[in-house]
Design a protein around this motif. Structure first.
Motif, PDB file in Angstrom:
ATOM      1  N   ALA A 210       0.832  -1.205   0.000  1.00  0.00           N
ATOM      2  CA  ALA A 210       0.000   0.000   0.000  1.00  0.00           C
ATOM      3  C   ALA A 210       0.865   1.252   0.000  1.00  0.00           C
ATOM      4  CB  ALA A 210      -0.916  -0.003   1.220  1.00  0.00           C
ATOM      5  N   TYR A 211       1.994   1.203   0.709  1.00  0.00           N
ATOM      6  CA  TYR A 211       2.933   2.326   0.736  1.00  0.00           C
ATOM      7  C   TYR A 211       3.368   2.686  -0.690  1.00  0.00           C
ATOM      8  CZ  TYR A 211       6.939   5.150   2.332  1.00  0.00           C
ATOM      9  OH  TYR A 211       7.822   6.169   2.572  1.00  0.00           O
ATOM     10  N   GLY A 212       3.756   1.690  -1.454  1.00  0.00           N
ATOM     11  CA  GLY A 212       4.196   1.937  -2.823  1.00  0.00           C
ATOM     12  C   GLY A 212       3.095   2.489  -3.705  1.00  0.00           C
ATOM     13  N   LEU A 213       1.881   1.973  -3.543  1.00  0.00           N
ATOM     14  CA  LEU A 213       0.747   2.448  -4.334  1.00  0.00           C
ATOM     15  C   LEU A 213       0.401   3.897  -4.002  1.00  0.00           C
ATOM     16  CD1 LEU A 213      -1.543  -0.719  -4.121  1.00  0.00           C
ATOM     17  CD2 LEU A 213      -0.345   0.091  -6.162  1.00  0.00           C
ATOM     18  N   LEU A 214       0.379   4.215  -2.717  1.00  0.00           N
ATOM     19  CA  LEU A 214       0.030   5.570  -2.286  1.00  0.00           C
ATOM     20  C   LEU A 214       1.074   6.586  -2.732  1.00  0.00           C
ATOM     21  CD1 LEU A 214      -1.331   4.803   1.293  1.00  0.00           C
ATOM     22  CD2 LEU A 214      -2.626   5.827  -0.589  1.00  0.00           C
ATOM     23  N   ARG A 215       2.304   6.185  -2.719  1.00  0.00           N
ATOM     24  CA  ARG A 215       3.397   7.078  -3.119  1.00  0.00           C
ATOM     25  C   ARG A 215       3.245   7.502  -4.584  1.00  0.00           C
ATOM     26  NH1 ARG A 215       9.035   4.342  -2.447  1.00  0.00           N
ATOM     27  NH2 ARG A 215       8.059   3.079  -4.100  1.00  0.00           N
ATOM     28  N   GLU A 216       2.613   6.637  -5.394  1.00  0.00           N
ATOM     29  CA  GLU A 216       2.493   6.920  -6.822  1.00  0.00           C
ATOM     30  C   GLU A 216       1.215   7.681  -7.184  1.00  0.00           C
ATOM     31  OE1 GLU A 216       4.937   6.299  -8.950  1.00  0.00           O
ATOM     32  OE2 GLU A 216       6.075   5.573  -7.204  1.00  0.00           O
ATOM     33  N   LEU A 217       0.279   7.771  -6.271  1.00  0.00           N
ATOM     34  CA  LEU A 217      -0.979   8.452  -6.578  1.00  0.00           C
ATOM     35  C   LEU A 217      -0.779   9.964  -6.578  1.00  0.00           C
ATOM     36  CD1 LEU A 217      -3.706   6.469  -4.589  1.00  0.00           C
ATOM     37  CD2 LEU A 217      -3.219   6.384  -7.022  1.00  0.00           C
ATOM     38  N   LYS A 218      -1.073  10.593  -7.692  1.00  0.00           N
ATOM     39  CA  LYS A 218      -0.808  12.029  -7.832  1.00  0.00           C
ATOM     40  C   LYS A 218      -1.791  12.889  -7.043  1.00  0.00           C
ATOM     41  CE  LYS A 218      -3.363  12.336 -12.248  1.00  0.00           C
ATOM     42  NZ  LYS A 218      -3.747  10.908 -12.300  1.00  0.00           N
ATOM     43  N   ASP A 219      -2.979  12.376  -6.775  1.00  0.00           N
ATOM     44  CA  ASP A 219      -3.993  13.184  -6.095  1.00  0.00           C
ATOM     45  C   ASP A 219      -4.014  12.998  -4.578  1.00  0.00           C
ATOM     46  OD1 ASP A 219      -4.874  14.286  -8.477  1.00  0.00           O
ATOM     47  OD2 ASP A 219      -6.262  12.632  -8.861  1.00  0.00           O
TER      48      ASP A 219
ATOM     49  N   ASN B  62      -1.805  13.381  -1.032  1.00  0.00           N
ATOM     50  CA  ASN B  62      -0.622  13.959  -0.384  1.00  0.00           C
ATOM     51  C   ASN B  62      -0.116  12.957   0.656  1.00  0.00           C
ATOM     52  OD1 ASN B  62       1.354  15.569   0.762  1.00  0.00           O
ATOM     53  ND2 ASN B  62      -0.096  16.866   1.872  1.00  0.00           N
ATOM     54  N   PHE B  63       0.602  11.950   0.178  1.00  0.00           N
ATOM     55  CA  PHE B  63       1.053  10.860   1.046  1.00  0.00           C
ATOM     56  C   PHE B  63       2.336  11.251   1.776  1.00  0.00           C
ATOM     57  CE2 PHE B  63       3.279   6.616   1.426  1.00  0.00           C
ATOM     58  CZ  PHE B  63       2.517   6.196   2.514  1.00  0.00           C
ATOM     59  N   GLY B  64       2.275  11.169   3.101  1.00  0.00           N
ATOM     60  CA  GLY B  64       3.413  11.571   3.927  1.00  0.00           C
ATOM     61  C   GLY B  64       4.213  10.428   4.500  1.00  0.00           C
ATOM     62  N   GLY B  65       3.870   9.171   4.142  1.00  0.00           N
ATOM     63  CA  GLY B  65       4.628   8.023   4.626  1.00  0.00           C
ATOM     64  C   GLY B  65       4.019   7.375   5.847  1.00  0.00           C
ATOM     65  N   ASN B  66       4.839   6.609   6.542  1.00  0.00           N
ATOM     66  CA  ASN B  66       4.382   5.883   7.723  1.00  0.00           C
ATOM     67  C   ASN B  66       4.347   6.770   8.963  1.00  0.00           C
ATOM     68  OD1 ASN B  66       4.118   3.345   6.414  1.00  0.00           O
ATOM     69  ND2 ASN B  66       6.324   2.972   6.619  1.00  0.00           N
ATOM     70  N   VAL B  67       3.491   6.422   9.895  1.00  0.00           N
ATOM     71  CA  VAL B  67       3.440   7.099  11.192  1.00  0.00           C
ATOM     72  C   VAL B  67       3.343   6.034  12.281  1.00  0.00           C
ATOM     73  CG1 VAL B  67       0.931   7.403  10.961  1.00  0.00           C
ATOM     74  CG2 VAL B  67       2.191   8.735  12.646  1.00  0.00           C
ATOM     75  N   GLU B  68       4.179   6.138  13.290  1.00  0.00           N
ATOM     76  CA  GLU B  68       4.119   5.215  14.424  1.00  0.00           C
ATOM     77  C   GLU B  68       3.031   5.658  15.394  1.00  0.00           C
ATOM     78  OE1 GLU B  68       7.787   3.419  16.048  1.00  0.00           O
ATOM     79  OE2 GLU B  68       8.822   4.976  14.909  1.00  0.00           O
ATOM     80  N   ALA B  69       2.483   4.704  16.122  1.00  0.00           N
ATOM     81  CA  ALA B  69       1.397   4.992  17.056  1.00  0.00           C
ATOM     82  C   ALA B  69       1.813   6.036  18.089  1.00  0.00           C
ATOM     83  CB  ALA B  69       0.960   3.700  17.747  1.00  0.00           C
ATOM     84  N   ARG B  70       3.061   5.993  18.545  1.00  0.00           N
ATOM     85  CA  ARG B  70       3.513   6.932  19.563  1.00  0.00           C
ATOM     86  C   ARG B  70       3.598   8.367  19.043  1.00  0.00           C
ATOM     87  NH1 ARG B  70       9.850   5.004  20.086  1.00  0.00           N
ATOM     88  NH2 ARG B  70      10.479   5.527  17.945  1.00  0.00           N
ATOM     89  N   ASP B  71       3.668   8.516  17.710  1.00  0.00           N
ATOM     90  CA  ASP B  71       3.756   9.846  17.105  1.00  0.00           C
ATOM     91  C   ASP B  71       2.421  10.355  16.586  1.00  0.00           C
ATOM     92  OD1 ASP B  71       6.544   9.836  17.505  1.00  0.00           O
ATOM     93  OD2 ASP B  71       6.861   8.756  15.619  1.00  0.00           O
ATOM     94  N   PHE B  72       1.391   9.533  16.673  1.00  0.00           N
ATOM     95  CA  PHE B  72       0.077   9.897  16.137  1.00  0.00           C
ATOM     96  C   PHE B  72      -0.411  11.224  16.704  1.00  0.00           C
ATOM     97  CE2 PHE B  72      -4.509  10.041  16.243  1.00  0.00           C
ATOM     98  CZ  PHE B  72      -4.916   9.514  15.037  1.00  0.00           C
ATOM     99  N   PHE B  73      -0.235  11.405  18.003  1.00  0.00           N
ATOM    100  CA  PHE B  73      -0.818  12.569  18.669  1.00  0.00           C
ATOM    101  C   PHE B  73      -0.008  13.858  18.494  1.00  0.00           C
ATOM    102  CE2 PHE B  73      -2.590   8.848  20.733  1.00  0.00           C
ATOM    103  CZ  PHE B  73      -3.937   9.143  20.672  1.00  0.00           C
ATOM    104  N   ASP B  74       1.075  13.776  17.735  1.00  0.00           N
ATOM    105  CA  ASP B  74       1.792  14.997  17.372  1.00  0.00           C
ATOM    106  C   ASP B  74       0.982  15.822  16.372  1.00  0.00           C
ATOM    107  OD1 ASP B  74       3.901  14.318  18.997  1.00  0.00           O
ATOM    108  OD2 ASP B  74       5.101  13.438  17.390  1.00  0.00           O
ATOM    109  N   GLY B  75       0.069  15.178  15.662  1.00  0.00           N
ATOM    110  CA  GLY B  75      -0.823  15.890  14.757  1.00  0.00           C
ATOM    111  C   GLY B  75      -0.216  16.292  13.440  1.00  0.00           C
ATOM    112  N   HIS B  76       0.826  15.582  12.997  1.00  0.00           N
ATOM    113  CA  HIS B  76       1.487  15.928  11.734  1.00  0.00           C
ATOM    114  C   HIS B  76       0.727  15.401  10.514  1.00  0.00           C
ATOM    115  CE1 HIS B  76       4.662  17.609  13.998  1.00  0.00           C
ATOM    116  NE2 HIS B  76       5.231  16.471  14.355  1.00  0.00           N
TER     117      HIS B  76
END
Length: 333
Positions: free
Chosen positions: A190-199, A201-215
Motif C-alpha cells: 500500500a505504501y508503494g501504491l500511495l506514493r504513486e498516486l498524484k492526487d 498527499n502521502f506523507g509516509g508511515n506514522v508510528e502509534a507513539r507519534d500519532f498525537f503529534d498531529g502531523h
C-alpha cells in the motif's frame, strides 16, 4: 434536509436520543424521522413536534447479538427499518448509537457499496496536539488488502478536504516504524501504491507513539489495528484520569493544587470529549450513515445529526464515488 435517527440505539435510548433530536430540529434547520418504539419515543416528546416524524419499530437489536443474523431476522428493528427508509429516499442521512456490527451488516445488505469500493471503512476523528486527525478503518475490516488501504486513504482525504476544510490533507499509514520497508506485506505494498498516486498527499508511515503529534490529517490502517489502537487510547485515558483522582484524594496539598489547575483540566476534558465530534462515519456505503458512541447523550446525538446534515449538504458522498473511480486504474494490487 431530513435526517433519520435510530431512537433505540445506545445505552441512553430512547430518552437522550429523543432530546437530542428535539434540540436538532430547534437549532439546525432539519426535519428528523425517529425510528423505534413509538410509545416510548412520544413519552419523551411530551407534545407532537411538526418537524419530527415517528416511525414505529417493534424490535431492537442489542450489541450482544450476532449482527448478520439480527439484521436478517429482526426486520422490524429500528436499525434495518431506518436503513430501509434511507434506501427509499425518505431521508438524506441516518444517525444511530446502536450496534456497530449491525449497522455495518445492515449497511451492506440494505444500502450496498458504491461502485469501485471493495470494503467500506469506519472513520472517526481523534484529538491530537494540533487538530483532530481522521483515523480509518477503526473496525469494519479485520483483514485488508493493499487496495483497500489505498481506498481508505482516498476516502479519508476527500472527507478531510470537504468536511474539515483541509486544503491538501496529509495522509499517513499507521505502522511499526517510519521506514518504507517496515510493516507487513499489505502495508508495504500500500505504501508503494500511495506514493504513486498524484492526487494523494502521502506523507509516509506514522508510528502509534507519534500519532498525537498531529502531523497527519488522515491516518490509515486496517480495522483490526485501528480498533485496538482506539480502544487502547480510550482505556489508557480513563486509567490516567482515575489514577490522578486517586492521587489527588490521597493528599491535602494535592487537593489544593488540583483546585488551581481545575480550569485547565476541564479544558483538556473538553478537547477529549467524543460527543463534540458527532460520531464515526461509514465511508463507502451507498448512503450517509453516522455511528454515534454507544453511551451518547443528547449533546452527542445533536452533533451526530449536525454532522449528517453537513455531510449531505456538502455532497461528499458523490465526491467519494468520483475520487474512487478516478484512481481505479492506478491500483493494481
Amino acid at each position: 434536509m431530513k435526517i433519520i435517527v435510530d431512537a433505540m440505539g445506545g445505552d441512553n435510548a430512547p430518552k437522550e436520543v429523543v432530546l437530542g433530536a428535539l434540540e436538532a430540529v430547534k437549532n439546525l434547520a432539519v426535519d428528523v424521522v425517529l425510528v423505534g418504539n413509538e410509545e416510548k419515543i412520544r413519552y419523551y416528546m411530551a407534545t407532537p413536534v411538526p418537524k419530527i416524524e415517528v416511525v414505529n419499530a417493534a424490535e431492537v437489536i442489542g450489541n450482544d447479538e450476532p449482527p448478520v443474523a439480527a439484521i436478517r431476522t429482526k426486520k422490524d428493528a429500528s436499525i434495518p427499518k431506518g436503513l430501509k427508509l434511507l434506501k427509499e429516499g425518505r431521508g438524506n442521512a441516518m444517525v444511530s448509537a446502536g450496534s456497530t456490527g449491525a449497522l455495518m451488516a445492515g449497511g451492506l445488505f440494505i444500502l450496498g457499496r458504491f461502485e469501485g469500493v471493495d470494503r467500506p471503512a469506519i472513520a472517526t476523528l481523534v484529538p491530537t496536539r494540533k487538530k483532530p486527525t481522521l483515523l480509518l478503518d477503526i473496525g469494519a475490516n479485520s483483514d485488508s488488502k493493499p487496495r483497500n488501504l489505498v481506498q481508505f486513504a482516498v476516502m479519508g482525504s476527500v472527507y478531510s478536504r470537504e468536511i474539515l476544510g483541509v486544503e491538501n490533507p496529509r495522509v499517513g499509514l499507521l505502522n511499526i516504524g517510519v521506514e518504507e520497508e517496515k510493516g507487513n506485506s499489505a502495508v508495504k505494498t500500500a505504501y508503494g501504491l500511495l506514493r504513486e498516486l498524484k492526487d494523494i498527499n502521502f506523507g509516509g508511515n506514522v508510528e502509534a507513539r507519534d500519532f498525537f503529534d498531529g502531523h497527519f490529517d488522515v491516518v490509515v490502517c486496517d480495522g483490526f489495528v485501528g480498533n485496538i489502537f482506539l480502544k487502547t487510547v480510550e482505556g489508557f485515558g480513563s486509567f490516567l484520569l482515575d489514577l490522578l483522582k486517586t492521587e489527588v484524594k490521597g493528599k491535602f496539598t494535592y487537593s489544593l493544587g488540583a483546585l488551581l489547575i481545575k480550569p485547565a483540566l476541564k479544558a483538556v476534558k473538553a478537547r477529549m470529549d467524543y460527543s463534540e465530534y458527532g460520531g464515526a462515519m461509514f465511508l463507502g456505503l451507498d448512503g450517509i450513515l453516522i455511528k454515534c458512541h454507544g453511551s451518547s447523550d443528547r449533546k452527542a446525538i445533536f452533533n451526530g445529526i449536525k454532522l449528517a446534515k453537513q455531510f449531505a449538504e456538502s455532497n461528499v458522498h458523490l465526491k467519494l464515488k468520483k475520487a474512487l473511480l478516478d484512481i481505479e486504474g492506478e491500483i493494481s494490487s
